[in-house]
Design a protein around this motif. Structure first.
Motif, mmCIF file in Angstrom:
data_model
loop_
_atom_site.group_PDB
_atom_site.id
_atom_site.type_symbol
_atom_site.label_atom_id
_atom_site.label_comp_id
_atom_site.label_asym_id
_atom_site.label_seq_id
_atom_site.Cartn_x
_atom_site.Cartn_y
_atom_site.Cartn_z
ATOM 1 N N ALA A 36 0.818 -1.216 0.000
ATOM 2 C CA ALA A 36 0.000 0.000 0.000
ATOM 3 C C ALA A 36 0.848 1.261 0.000
ATOM 4 N N ARG A 37 2.139 1.106 0.312
ATOM 5 C CA ARG A 37 3.021 2.280 0.385
ATOM 6 C C ARG A 37 4.041 2.316 -0.752
ATOM 7 N N LEU A 38 3.710 1.651 -1.848
ATOM 8 C CA LEU A 38 4.554 1.745 -3.036
ATOM 9 C C LEU A 38 4.638 3.199 -3.494
ATOM 10 N N PRO A 39 5.766 3.595 -4.078
ATOM 11 C CA PRO A 39 5.837 4.945 -4.655
ATOM 12 C C PRO A 39 4.821 5.103 -5.779
ATOM 13 N N ALA A 40 4.597 6.342 -6.187
ATOM 14 C CA ALA A 40 3.544 6.640 -7.163
ATOM 15 C C ALA A 40 3.674 5.821 -8.442
ATOM 16 N N GLY A 41 4.897 5.522 -8.813
ATOM 17 C CA GLY A 41 5.118 4.762 -10.042
ATOM 18 C C GLY A 41 5.029 3.267 -9.878
ATOM 19 N N GLY A 42 4.600 2.805 -8.688
ATOM 20 C CA GLY A 42 4.404 1.382 -8.445
ATOM 21 C C GLY A 42 5.699 0.597 -8.443
ATOM 22 N N MET A 43 5.607 -0.688 -8.772
ATOM 23 C CA MET A 43 6.773 -1.574 -8.743
ATOM 24 C C MET A 43 7.849 -1.122 -9.722
ATOM 25 N N ASP A 44 7.445 -0.515 -10.838
ATOM 26 C CA ASP A 44 8.439 -0.042 -11.805
ATOM 27 C C ASP A 44 9.330 1.022 -11.170
ATOM 28 N N GLU A 45 8.705 1.948 -10.411
ATOM 29 C CA GLU A 45 9.492 2.994 -9.762
ATOM 30 C C GLU A 45 10.384 2.402 -8.673
ATOM 31 N N LEU A 46 9.853 1.442 -7.921
ATOM 32 C CA LEU A 46 10.656 0.816 -6.874
ATOM 33 C C LEU A 46 11.865 0.106 -7.482
ATOM 34 N N MET A 47 11.647 -0.617 -8.569
ATOM 35 C CA MET A 47 12.757 -1.307 -9.223
ATOM 36 C C MET A 47 13.783 -0.308 -9.761
#
Length: 278
Positions: free
Chosen positions: A79-90
């Motif tokens: 629920a606390r992924l950055p705005a860009g989701g998993m793509d941004e986290l990666m």
């Protein structure tokens, strides 16, 4: 392995979810019903599958354990992924796996734990012994929390991140990234070296469960060293045929338990029953 009907029934047991001091949680009540002295086991998921609190609860439900089972979401995940989701986290991981991902997730999760636990104990009226459970990065959080508290009655780490440096090396080979270490990242890796800091765990009973197919230098060997250096009860279990993940991809939603996860679950329940009296 759960069939469809069993899994739907398991989902109905998920009695409460929400946030505690801002931390997303999912809570499952004790098998014997709530009591003031009921133990509380708090767990953190993997960055690999299962990578959310609900998915981790489905993979390692601690079946039959007479304790509150509370699964917390990691910072920057779920629920606390950055705005860009998993793509941004990666992308953050590619940019600086230590400074922008592993270091902050570990530190922030440990920093927010005390306040979240206080809210959860009050909410559920649970004052019993505390157990910690974690998978991979979540196991690193469990170890970090245990170095900060003197009331952890038992800890179980699965596919545990025990030392950061070999994990970063392994991930670098996997993703074709040659990580550039420097003073700041070295300091993070030193902090997240729980073999070197094993004395800070005191006599906390610690069980580490590692898959035989996981990367030995990154996970099995550090786990073996931590167990060998522990002052309290400690054990290492190697699960034949299991890799690093505990669930099928994408690992964000609850899914039927895999046979390897069921084996992990049984080992964790045995350890918590032994040391929590649950």
């Amino acid at each position: 392995m759960l069939d469809t009907v069993q899994f739907e029934c398991w989902e109905l047991l998920m009695t409460e979810s929400g946030t505690a001091a801002g931390v997303p949680f999912l809570a499952v009540p004790p098998e014997g019903g709530p009591r003031a002295d009921t133990p509380v086991v708090v767990g953190w998921h993997l960055m690999d599958a299962p990578r959310s609190e609900a998915a981790f609860a489905a993979a390692v439900p601690l079946t039959g354990l007479d304790a509150w089972r509370v699964y917390l979401g990691l910072p920057r995940m779920g629920a606390r992924l950055p705005a860009g989701g998993m793509d941004e986290l990666m992308a953050l991981g590619y940019e600086d796996a230590v400074g922008l991902m592993h270091g902050p997730v570990n530190a922030e999760a440990a920093d927010e734990f005390d306040a979240a636990l206080a809210v959860l104990r009050e909410r559920f009226g649970a004052r019993g012994p505390l157990g910690l459970l974690g998978g991979s990065a979540g196991a690193g959080v469990a170890l970090e929390v245990a170095t900060r508290r003197d009331d952890v009655a038992a800890l179980v780490g699965v596919s545990p991140l025990v030392q950061l440096r070999p994990v970063v090396t392994t991930l670098g080979k996997l993703f074709g990234v040659d990580y550039a270490w420097g003073p700041k990242s070295d300091a993070v890796a030193d902090r997240m070296d729980y073999v070197a800091r094993v004395g800070e765990l005191g006599t906390t009973p610690t069980l580490l469960v590692v898959g035989a197919q996981d990367e030995p230098s990154a996970f099995l060997e550090p786990a073996r060293e931590l167990v060998a250096g522990a002052a309290g009860p400690a054990d290492l279990v190697v699960v034949e045929g299991m890799g690093h993940a505990l669930a099928e991809e994408p690992g964000l939603e609850p899914a039927p338990q895999t046979p390897h996860a069921a084996e992990v679950d049984a080992h964790a329940v045995d350890w918590f029953r032994q040391h929590l009296g649950a």
